[in-house]
Design a protein around this motif. Structure first.
Motif, PDB file in Angstrom:
ATOM      1  N   ARG A   1       0.937  -1.246  -0.044  1.00  0.00           N
ATOM      2  CA  ARG A   1       0.067  -0.227  -0.318  1.00  0.00           C
ATOM      3  C   ARG A   1       1.060   1.433   0.127  1.00  0.00           C
ATOM      4  NH1 ARG A   1      -5.187   1.334   1.220  1.00  0.00           N
ATOM      5  NH2 ARG A   1      -5.760   3.213   2.147  1.00  0.00           N
ATOM      6  N   LEU A   2       1.034   1.751  -1.325  1.00  0.00           N
ATOM      7  CA  LEU A   2       2.024   2.792  -1.319  1.00  0.00           C
ATOM      8  C   LEU A   2       1.328   4.104  -2.057  1.00  0.00           C
ATOM      9  CD1 LEU A   2       5.331   1.198  -2.742  1.00  0.00           C
ATOM     10  CD2 LEU A   2       4.849   2.107  -0.476  1.00  0.00           C
ATOM     11  N   ARG A   3       1.727   5.515  -1.535  1.00  0.00           N
ATOM     12  CA  ARG A   3       1.401   6.525  -2.203  1.00  0.00           C
ATOM     13  C   ARG A   3       2.536   7.329  -2.587  1.00  0.00           C
ATOM     14  NH1 ARG A   3      -2.097   3.495  -1.974  1.00  0.00           N
ATOM     15  NH2 ARG A   3      -4.260   3.839  -0.900  1.00  0.00           N
ATOM     16  N   VAL A   4       2.892   7.976  -3.856  1.00  0.00           N
ATOM     17  CA  VAL A   4       3.837   8.907  -3.977  1.00  0.00           C
ATOM     18  C   VAL A   4       3.104  10.049  -4.757  1.00  0.00           C
ATOM     19  CG1 VAL A   4       5.898   9.765  -5.339  1.00  0.00           C
ATOM     20  CG2 VAL A   4       5.633   7.276  -4.182  1.00  0.00           C
ATOM     21  N   ILE A   5       3.064  11.181  -4.021  1.00  0.00           N
ATOM     22  CA  ILE A   5       2.360  12.336  -4.392  1.00  0.00           C
ATOM     23  C   ILE A   5       3.081  13.604  -4.326  1.00  0.00           C
ATOM     24  CG2 ILE A   5       0.199  13.799  -4.230  1.00  0.00           C
ATOM     25  CD1 ILE A   5      -0.466  10.818  -4.853  1.00  0.00           C
TER      26      ILE A   5
END
Length: 235
Positions: free
Chosen positions: A164-168
């Motif tokens: 579960r990853l996010r790169v914003i």
């Protein structure tokens, strides 16, 4: 009667011919002219020009100028007021940097997988599963949402099992110090550790809570906007 009307009809035709000269196009709006003169979409050979769904399918580069990011004092005040409200009415000062280095891990990281790996958020195997869509920015979980009124650019993520990853990436007219203070306070309230460091042009804030982790990198651009990269894992 018909013979009597014929001269009148011929006279009217002559008047119409004299008044039907092509209008002067020098004063026409070039955008409107292009729209009027564009071939009709009913031609099957030109149907591909229809970009009605371009925003959904990525139908090529934008043909219109992108509006500049808002940076007025009113915009800054509104963003900071919203951040203060989210934080519960008060924000402590950001922690002092504990370390510094001459280069930033993001100096050579451009893609979302490279950024996640450089910031040590998630595993390289998970970073390889990141895909791009604006929906990932909307799916950020508290306490690490996009700073209020931030303008999102890069948006990547994964909900694969165990990844579960996010790169914003986003920009805001609010000062880097205020951005770091916001995320430090939000993370602390949610039980995350916080370690701040300076790395090249980037101000880094990183923390963990069990297996979950986050990183915020913020730098001041030449136009006085703060460019922020937010990465989370397991949140």
């Amino acid at each position: 009667m018909r013979r009597a009307l014929l001269p009148c009809l011929l006279l009217l035709s002559a008047c119409d011919a004299q008044s039907g000269d092509a209008p002067d196009t020098d004063d026409r709006d070039p955008v409107a002219a292009a729209a009027v003169n564009d071939p009709l979409m009913s031609d099957p050979d030109l149907a591909g020009q229809n970009q009605g769904g371009a925003a959904l399918i990525g139908g090529g580069p934008a043909s219109a100028e992108i509006p500049p990011d808002k940076s007025s004092k009113d915009e800054i005040d509104a963003a900071k007021a919203a951040a203060l409200q989210i934080a519960g009415g008060s924000l402590a000062a950001a922690p002092l940097p504990e370390a510094s280095s001459g280069t930033s891990p993001l100096d050579t990281a451009v893609t979302a997988p490279a950024i996640a790996t450089a910031l040590k958020i998630g595993s390289p195997a998970c970073a390889a599963q990141l895909d791009y869509t604006a929906l990932w920015a909307a799916k950020l979980s508290a306490p690490f949402e996009v700073y209020p009124r931030g303008h999102v650019g890069q948006s990547a993520g994964s909900d694969a099992k165990g990844c579960r990853l996010r790169v914003i990436g986003f920009v805001t007219p609010v000062a880097v110090e205020d951005v770091i203070a916001f995320y430090a306070a939000r993370g602390k309230a949610a039980g995350f550790t916080a370690m701040r460091s300076k790395a090249g042009d980037d101000d880094l804030l990183q923390g963990t809570r069990g297996a979950a982790s986050y990183a915020v990198a913020a730098r001041l651009r030449d136009d006085r906007m703060s460019e922020v990269t937010l990465a989370t894992s397991g949140i």
